[in-house]
Write a protein that holds these residues in place. Structure first.
Motif, PDB file in Angstrom:
ATOM      1  N   LEU A 188      29.201  46.421  45.483  1.00 40.40           N
ATOM      2  CA  LEU A 188      28.445  45.262  45.020  1.00 40.40           C
ATOM      3  C   LEU A 188      28.050  45.357  43.549  1.00 40.40           C
ATOM      4  O   LEU A 188      27.998  46.443  42.965  1.00 40.40           O
ATOM      5  N   ALA A 189      27.753  44.187  42.998  1.00 37.72           N
ATOM      6  CA  ALA A 189      27.227  44.158  41.620  1.00 37.72           C
ATOM      7  C   ALA A 189      26.254  43.000  41.491  1.00 37.72           C
ATOM      8  O   ALA A 189      26.419  41.954  42.128  1.00 37.72           O
ATOM      9  N   PHE A 190      25.252  43.215  40.686  1.00 35.37           N
ATOM     10  CA  PHE A 190      24.322  42.139  40.322  1.00 35.37           C
ATOM     11  C   PHE A 190      24.604  41.790  38.884  1.00 35.37           C
ATOM     12  O   PHE A 190      24.496  42.628  37.995  1.00 35.37           O
ATOM     13  N   LEU A 191      24.991  40.546  38.649  1.00 34.43           N
ATOM     14  CA  LEU A 191      25.304  40.116  37.290  1.00 34.43           C
ATOM     15  C   LEU A 191      24.213  39.187  36.774  1.00 34.43           C
ATOM     16  O   LEU A 191      23.969  38.123  37.340  1.00 34.43           O
ATOM     17  N   GLN A 221      36.255  45.427  35.359  1.00 39.17           N
ATOM     18  CA  GLN A 221      36.738  46.545  34.558  1.00 39.17           C
ATOM     19  C   GLN A 221      36.045  47.833  35.001  1.00 39.17           C
ATOM     20  O   GLN A 221      36.660  48.881  35.143  1.00 39.17           O
ATOM     21  N   GLN A 222      34.761  47.685  35.231  1.00 38.53           N
ATOM     22  CA  GLN A 222      33.952  48.842  35.599  1.00 38.53           C
ATOM     23  C   GLN A 222      34.263  49.312  37.024  1.00 38.53           C
ATOM     24  O   GLN A 222      34.239  50.496  37.306  1.00 38.53           O
ATOM     25  N   ASN A 223      34.544  48.360  37.893  1.00 33.30           N
ATOM     26  CA  ASN A 223      34.808  48.726  39.283  1.00 33.30           C
ATOM     27  C   ASN A 223      35.797  47.757  39.917  1.00 33.30           C
ATOM     28  O   ASN A 223      35.416  46.712  40.426  1.00 33.30           O
ATOM     29  N   PRO A 224      37.071  48.114  39.908  1.00 37.66           N
ATOM     30  CA  PRO A 224      38.096  47.207  40.444  1.00 37.66           C
ATOM     31  C   PRO A 224      37.945  46.981  41.956  1.00 37.66           C
ATOM     32  O   PRO A 224      38.520  46.031  42.481  1.00 37.66           O
ATOM     33  N   GLN A 225      37.197  47.847  42.608  1.00 36.66           N
ATOM     34  CA  GLN A 225      36.992  47.698  44.049  1.00 36.66           C
ATOM     35  C   GLN A 225      35.982  46.597  44.390  1.00 36.66           C
ATOM     36  O   GLN A 225      35.787  46.278  45.561  1.00 36.66           O
ATOM     37  N   LEU A 226      35.305  46.095  43.371  1.00 36.50           N
ATOM     38  CA  LEU A 226      34.236  45.120  43.552  1.00 36.50           C
ATOM     39  C   LEU A 226      34.575  44.039  44.585  1.00 36.50           C
ATOM     40  O   LEU A 226      35.617  43.392  44.497  1.00 36.50           O
ATOM     41  N   ASP A 227      33.702  43.865  45.558  1.00 37.28           N
ATOM     42  CA  ASP A 227      33.973  42.815  46.549  1.00 37.28           C
ATOM     43  C   ASP A 227      32.754  41.947  46.869  1.00 37.28           C
ATOM     44  O   ASP A 227      32.827  41.082  47.740  1.00 37.28           O
ATOM     45  N   GLY A 228      31.641  42.190  46.184  1.00 36.83           N
ATOM     46  CA  GLY A 228      30.470  41.336  46.418  1.00 36.83           C
ATOM     47  C   GLY A 228      29.628  41.204  45.154  1.00 36.83           C
ATOM     48  O   GLY A 228      29.317  42.198  44.497  1.00 36.83           O
ATOM     49  N   ILE A 229      29.302  39.979  44.794  1.00 31.33           N
ATOM     50  CA  ILE A 229      28.536  39.752  43.558  1.00 31.33           C
ATOM     51  C   ILE A 229      27.317  38.893  43.853  1.00 31.33           C
ATOM     52  O   ILE A 229      27.418  37.865  44.527  1.00 31.33           O
ATOM     53  N   ALA A 230      26.189  39.347  43.337  1.00 26.22           N
ATOM     54  CA  ALA A 230      24.997  38.488  43.314  1.00 26.22           C
ATOM     55  C   ALA A 230      24.724  38.143  41.863  1.00 26.22           C
ATOM     56  O   ALA A 230      24.921  38.979  40.978  1.00 26.22           O
ATOM     57  N   ALA A 242      40.803  35.470  44.808  1.00 26.32           N
ATOM     58  CA  ALA A 242      40.390  34.545  45.864  1.00 26.32           C
ATOM     59  C   ALA A 242      38.925  34.750  46.236  1.00 26.32           C
ATOM     60  O   ALA A 242      38.481  35.882  46.465  1.00 26.32           O
ATOM     61  N   ILE A 243      38.200  33.640  46.270  1.00 28.74           N
ATOM     62  CA  ILE A 243      36.809  33.664  46.722  1.00 28.74           C
ATOM     63  C   ILE A 243      36.722  32.822  47.981  1.00 28.74           C
ATOM     64  O   ILE A 243      37.209  31.690  47.991  1.00 28.74           O
ATOM     65  N   PRO A 244      36.206  33.320  49.069  1.00 27.04           N
ATOM     66  CA  PRO A 244      35.502  34.606  49.215  1.00 27.04           C
ATOM     67  C   PRO A 244      36.377  35.735  49.737  1.00 27.04           C
ATOM     68  O   PRO A 244      35.839  36.802  50.025  1.00 27.04           O
ATOM     69  N   ASP A 245      37.695  35.535  49.836  1.00 29.51           N
ATOM     70  CA  ASP A 245      38.507  36.574  50.468  1.00 29.51           C
ATOM     71  C   ASP A 245      38.404  37.910  49.744  1.00 29.51           C
ATOM     72  O   ASP A 245      38.131  38.938  50.355  1.00 29.51           O
ATOM     73  N   ALA A 246      38.645  37.877  48.451  1.00 29.44           N
ATOM     74  CA  ALA A 246      38.592  39.136  47.700  1.00 29.44           C
ATOM     75  C   ALA A 246      37.161  39.495  47.315  1.00 29.44           C
ATOM     76  O   ALA A 246      36.741  40.650  47.422  1.00 29.44           O
ATOM     77  N   ILE A 247      36.430  38.516  46.845  1.00 25.48           N
ATOM     78  CA  ILE A 247      35.059  38.766  46.393  1.00 25.48           C
ATOM     79  C   ILE A 247      34.130  37.677  46.933  1.00 25.48           C
ATOM     80  O   ILE A 247      34.445  36.488  46.861  1.00 25.48           O
ATOM     81  N   SER A 248      33.002  38.109  47.479  1.00 25.05           N
ATOM     82  CA  SER A 248      31.972  37.152  47.876  1.00 25.05           C
ATOM     83  C   SER A 248      30.992  36.964  46.725  1.00 25.05           C
ATOM     84  O   SER A 248      30.655  37.930  46.033  1.00 25.05           O
ATOM     85  N   VAL A 249      30.530  35.735  46.553  1.00 24.63           N
ATOM     86  CA  VAL A 249      29.595  35.454  45.457  1.00 24.63           C
ATOM     87  C   VAL A 249      28.341  34.769  46.006  1.00 24.63           C
ATOM     88  O   VAL A 249      28.437  33.816  46.782  1.00 24.63           O
TER      89      VAL A 249
END
Lengths: 350, 350
Positions: A198-201, A253-262, A282-289
């Motif tokens: 996960l990441a918080f942007l 770039q920092q984490n190619p595995q990223l699959d969830g973003i808040a 693809a959203i949400p298949d690859a990454i949930s936002v």
DNA sequence: TCATTTCATCGTAGCGCTAAGATGCTCGAA
DNA sequence: TTCGAGCATCTTAGCGCTACGATGAAATGA
């Protein structure tokens, strides 16, 4: 007639001769004393119907407009509420101010507006000028102010309401919600969708410490939950669609595995949506936002945005309610704290 | 007798005992007269450096906050500028108010805000209360007001500035641009892209007559140009992304040949972009889209939006400039009219 | 030398209104 | 008739400050 010859008697000073129609003019025409007019204007029921009619007619006939400046001085408190927000361009605050103002205006109160641009010193200056107007109440954004600001407000003896934030120690009244809980909700939602990296942007978090609080709550929930990795990335500029694109690229770039973003708000989330479209992610298949704000576009964009609604509107309404009750009742200063909460709205982006 | 009389009724009325620190307190501490303090506060250069230092020290020591209400009453004009806009939630006006306020605040002027919700009677009520504050100037949106509003303002003798619209007969000063020209620019641009079946999609045009003016300019240009067909469609609700989707569907239903769209603002345009994506309509291949506003997202969305930038920011700045010069110089009331123009920004949607 | 000008500073009358207390006036009870 | 009570209305003293004009001292000119 030559008045110069009589000039020896005490000449009244020449004074800016406001030709304005005053309460005395109304009183003369209505054949009552000025104080009856004043009474009628403040408490129409306290004067006799006959006098009231006369006064109303005189006011109408002369086009009398009461001078609130004089009234404010005499009454030692003006019919003004001073509202200080970080920025009126921000849709959140625009919404709250709008709601607040609508409620206050209907009670005959005016709104004196100021914006701080997230600068505490600017806020202090604004509070200082606001106090100069002896407002009926002061509304601030957030609980964090400079020491002098707090001192000024405590000395002022004026109702103070802090909005959009809870969890600290309010000066007087407070209406808002817990930002760390918002961040936690976002993280928990992503985790429930089996997202683990996960990441918080966020943007401008060095100044917007409410966004920073959401980030903290997010991290805390990640730590407690089953997240495999998590990070918080800040964009120093404003929270715009463009910032979203920049942040997405940095985080991938920092984490190619990223699959969830808040996101710290929906603008950034929208930027991520666009940038993913550009990158073919693809959203949400690859990454949930998950966004924050539930802005105008959040339900209509593609994919529609899962987001957290803070109810800026409700904050404004509740704030108005508290202020009005305080002004009317002169209630004892028991700290009134209202939690407006937040709601996670699940849509297609997660 | 006299002494008896004096003796028995020398009871000073009980008066709300404002414990507030006044100018007199500062004067006493600084060992000058109150009027010197007042002078120092208004024109620091007019008092001697020594006295100035003493006064400054006393102010600081006592934490003196000048009472602007009293000052306003004495000077018959307050350091307030009243700004009345249709809605602060609208990004255009938020931007202008923000710019205007930034400029005014730096000159020590406060902003008293009101919003009309596009209602002329509401506007009149707001103008009335605004005048009660004897503001240094009043800023209104648009040139169209109720007759009583015009009367009030003309009688007020206060600088009035109307913004966001030109072409009519301003009360005093005006800063804005010609909305019909904006509509025409949009139509001309679409025609230059060999689009022949055009539509203007707008929202709330029954109230927002500036949007209606843009629509008129659009039609006029269609008539004069080589358009094969054109129409104007209005959505009675607010100008949102959702409204854009609704409008697109209605216009396609009405004319399946449609190949060029101008929007009354970028929110609607964004809604059209999303809806086209949903419907599988290619932009700009099948349909060209021109927006209005150049909002935050317009450069970053997909495809990026060709739009017309009205410079709300510039309007705010120019308005502030005019007001300040008027307040300072008490210039003769020659109508100052500033056209801030508009710029068509070509991007990928057309 | 004395008149004149310049300058900082001061004294004070409002600005238009509110609110506390005073004044009548009416009415019913004593 | 007198006395209060109840009520509408009035009188008056500010609210804190600004701006006009005055004052007195220092600087300048004749």
């Amino acid at each position: 007639m030559d008045t110069d010859d009589l000039g020896k008697d005490r000449v009244p000073r020449k004074r800016r001769k406001m030709q304005r129609i005053t309460m005395a003019d109304v009183a003369k025409l209505a054949k009552v004393s000025p104080s009856t007019v004043s009474l009628y204007l403040r408490k129409p029921d306290a004067v006799s119907p006959a006098a009231g009619r006369e006064i109303a007619r005189a006011i109408d006939h002369l086009g009398y407009v009461p001078n609130l400046v004089a009234g404010g001085l005499a009454a030692a408190s003006s019919r003004v509420v001073s509202i200080i927000v970080p920025s009126i361009r921000n849709a959140f605050f625009a919404e709250t101010v709008s709601a607040l103002q609508a409620e206050l205006t209907s009670e005959g109160l005016q709104v004196l507006l100021g914006h701080t641009e997230y600068d505490k010193e600017q806020e202090e200056a604004l509070v200082r000028t606001a106090l100069s107007w002896a407002p009926a109440a002061i509304v601030l954004t957030g609980l964090s102010h400079s020491r002098d600001t707090r001192k000024l407000l405590k000395a002022g003896g004026i109702p103070v309401l802090e909005m959009w934030e809870l969890g600290g120690d309010p000066l007087d009244m407070a209406v808002g919600f817990l930002h760390p809980r918002v961040g936690a909700s976002a993280a928990e939602h992503l985790l429930s969708k089996r997202r683990r990296n996960l990441a918080f942007l966020g943007a401008r978090m060095q100044e917007d410490h409410r966004a920073a609080q959401r980030a903290e709550g997010f991290e805390e929930a990640c730590r407690k939950g089953q997240a495999a990795s998590w990070s918080v990335i800040n964009h120093p500029g404003a929270a715009t669609v463009e910032a979203g694109a920049i942040l997405l690229n940095r985080s991938l770039q920092q984490n190619p595995q990223l699959d969830g973003i808040a996101c710290s708000n929906d603008w950034i989330a929208l930027g991520i949506l666009f940038e993913c479209q550009r990158l073919g992610v693809a959203i949400p298949d690859a990454i949930s936002v998950v966004g924050f704000g539930d802005l105008d576009f959040s339900a209509s964009c593609i994919p529609s945005l899962t987001t957290i609604r803070p109810s800026g509107d409700l904050i404004g309404k509740e704030a108005a309610r508290l202020i009005l009750s305080r002004i009317r009742a002169a209630a004892p200063p028991l700290p009134a704290i209202i939690d407006t909460g937040h709601v996670l709205i699940e849509r297609c982006s997660s």
